[in-house]
Motif scaffolding. Structure first.
Motif, PDB file in Angstrom:
ATOM      1  N   SER A   1       8.055   7.961 -15.303  1.00 47.47           N
ATOM      2  CA  SER A   1       8.332   8.762 -14.116  1.00 47.47           C
ATOM      3  C   SER A   1       9.823   9.062 -14.015  1.00 47.47           C
TER       4      SER A   1
ATOM      5  N   TRP B   1       8.602   6.588  -8.870  1.00 47.36           N
ATOM      6  CA  TRP B   1       7.615   6.568  -7.796  1.00 47.36           C
ATOM      7  C   TRP B   1       6.346   5.907  -8.302  1.00 47.36           C
TER       8      TRP B   1
ATOM      9  N   GLY C   1       4.467   3.420  -6.481  1.00 42.65           N
ATOM     10  CA  GLY C   1       4.048   2.588  -5.352  1.00 42.65           C
ATOM     11  C   GLY C   1       2.730   1.879  -5.579  1.00 42.65           C
TER      12      GLY C   1
END
Length: 120
Positions: free
Chosen positions: A63, A67, A69
């Motif tokens: 990425s 990001w 999460g």
């Protein structure tokens, strides 16, 4: 059953004891043996969650802005669950584990009246 006010007192006493133990640890620090045991538990927890850790590392590599999460949440849930289980096993093996209901069982006998005990 323990009356409400007795439960409040038990909870306050338990919280007070935990606070004293925490202050003592912060004041005197951890022993080398305790530090080694915690480091060992940490490394075992990471090893148990290696698949989730690999997915998280792959996400960070692929990425642009990190990001990740969902992958972070999955890894940390696994890690914390494993660490909690290993800490509990460690406490039980060293004989320092006190079950959650330990305090309530002992105090229930002290706080109940003799007539309540006879009816049991």
């Amino acid at each position: 059953a323990i009356p409400f006010i007795a439960r409040v007192r038990l909870t306050a006493r338990r919280t007070h004891i935990q606070l004293i133990n925490l202050m003592e640890r912060k004041l005197f620090g951890r022993t080398e043996e305790e530090k080694q045991r915690i480091d060992e538990i940490k490394s075992q927890s990471i090893a148990a969650c290696e698949h989730q850790r690999a997915q998280l590392k792959r996400c960070f590599r692929e990425s642009w802005f990190g990001w990740c999460g969902k992958e972070q949440k999955t890894f940390w849930e696994c890690f914390l669950k494993e660490r909690e289980q290993l800490l509990l096993k460690d406490q039980v093996s060293r004989g320092t584990h006190v079950p959650d209901n330990h305090w309530d069982q002992g105090e229930e006998k002290l706080l109940s009246s003799p007539s309540d005990q006879a009816s049991r």
